[in-house]
Motif scaffolding. Structure first.
Motif: not given
Length: 365
Positions: A250-255
């Motif tokens: 699981l990966t994510a684009a974040v602030f």
């Protein structure tokens, strides 16, 4: 205040030009430094056009593509072998809480987030028309998101399910974007403070015994804020279970970094169960110079120490002013502990920039 910000911006730009980084300074990490790119996809395009695009990326030093297929598993299944044939890893990029044009969700007005001023994202959207945010507190909305995630996780050959918009709408916009919307945001404004939907408020009342819609200043109530942070965390943690069930990460684009993400969009990503994060360190959005890429990268790396979460610095290509700035941005990310970099987006990367990426990658070997 505006004059002070402009003055500070000028000083930052000047300071950023004073320190250049060489590859010799940052060659200690033995792990391969990876290069990724966010791209969109459409079913109407031919396989040959995608093969040409993937080949271009690979020759330009790119290792992985984060592909937005608009949650279409069939299109993803078609693209994975094409990308892998060219030597690229594939991540399934999904718009998570923000679901613009979602035909299923649009049949359920009660699934959407509501602002403190009582405006629902179903029909009155903050900032832009594509801001159609589902409530992480609504069980049916959550299940719909989980079903979409599972559909992507089942696709053979992908590396990860890649979450985007895994947060609330912007409480505060990046300072560089405020003039575009003719806004001043010195405090949490009711129109941009979410989620006061029935599903969210009722869950909070059940747990804490008070109604944020009746508070004089709900924006300073710590339990109310933490409750909302936890609602997003719960979605991520369940997404982690779904991805791992099918052998994916699981990966994510974040602030940019956790404290900033907390303040701006109620997203505390250093508390999540997640394998890798891709903080979008888009320096020009914040009126910062490229040295800020190093600062924000290091902040995120420090905040995730001990959690086994790896970090890839997101670089906004339209904010890069020259080939040397691109090279320095990559080196700043590497020097400050990033596992890799990802560029937004593929369409913005010129042939000249691809040559810089390939050359910089070679110099880091």
């Amino acid at each position: 205040m505006k004059y002070f910000q402009l003055l500070l911006f000028g000083l930052l730009v000047t300071a950023c030009s004073n320190k250049m980084i060489s590859t010799a300074e940052i060659s200690k990490n033995k792990q391969d430094f990876e290069f990724g790119v966010w791209i969109g996809a459409e079913a109407k395009r031919t396989d040959d056009s995608y093969t040409k695009e993937f080949k271009k990326y690979k020759e330009g030093g790119i290792d992985e593509v984060l592909i937005n297929t608009n949650t279409n598993p069939d299109l993803l299944r078609r693209l994975v072998p094409l990308a892998k044939k060219e030597g690229l890893k594939v991540h399934a990029w999904i718009m998570t809480m923000n679901r613009p044009g979602d035909a299923v969700a649009l049949q359920h007005p009660d699934w959407y987030m509501v602002s403190r001023s009582g405006k629902s994202c179903f029909d009155e959207r903050p900032y832009v028309d594509y801001y159609q945010w589902l409530s992480p507190s609504h069980p049916e909305a959550r299940q719909h998101i989980y079903d979409l995630l599972e559909g992507l996780a089942k696709v053979e050959g992908i590396e990860s399910v890649h979450l985007d918009y895994i947060r609330y709408p912007d409480v505060f916009l990046p300072i560089g974007l405020l003039p575009k919307y003719n806004l001043v945001q010195n405090t949490e404004l009711p129109d941009y403070d979410f989620d006061y939907s029935d599903a969210s408020v009722n869950t909070f009342v059940k747990e804490f015994g008070r109604d944020p819609r009746k508070m004089e200043h709900p924006e300073i109530d710590m339990e109310w804020k933490q409750f909302r942070l936890n609602q997003i965390r719960n979605v991520v943690n369940h997404a982690y279970e779904i991805a791992h069930k099918y052998g994916k990460t699981l990966t994510a684009a974040v602030f940019p970094y956790p404290e900033m993400a907390d303040h701006m969009v109620r997203q505390r990503w250093d508390k999540w169960n997640i394998d890798e994060v891709y903080p979008m360190i888009y320096h020009n959005f914040y009126n910062e110079g490229i040295n800020w890429i190093g600062f924000a990268t290091q902040q995120g790396v420090n905040d995730t120490k001990g959690r086994m979460t790896q970090l890839n610095t997101g670089i906004y290509i339209p904010g890069i002013q020259s080939e040397e700035e691109l090279r320095q941005s990559i080196l700043l990310a590497k020097k400050n502990g990033a596992k890799g970099v990802a560029f937004f987006d593929g369409n913005a990367i010129s042939e000249a920039y691809l040559k810089v990426i390939a050359a910089t990658k070679k110099s880091l070997k």
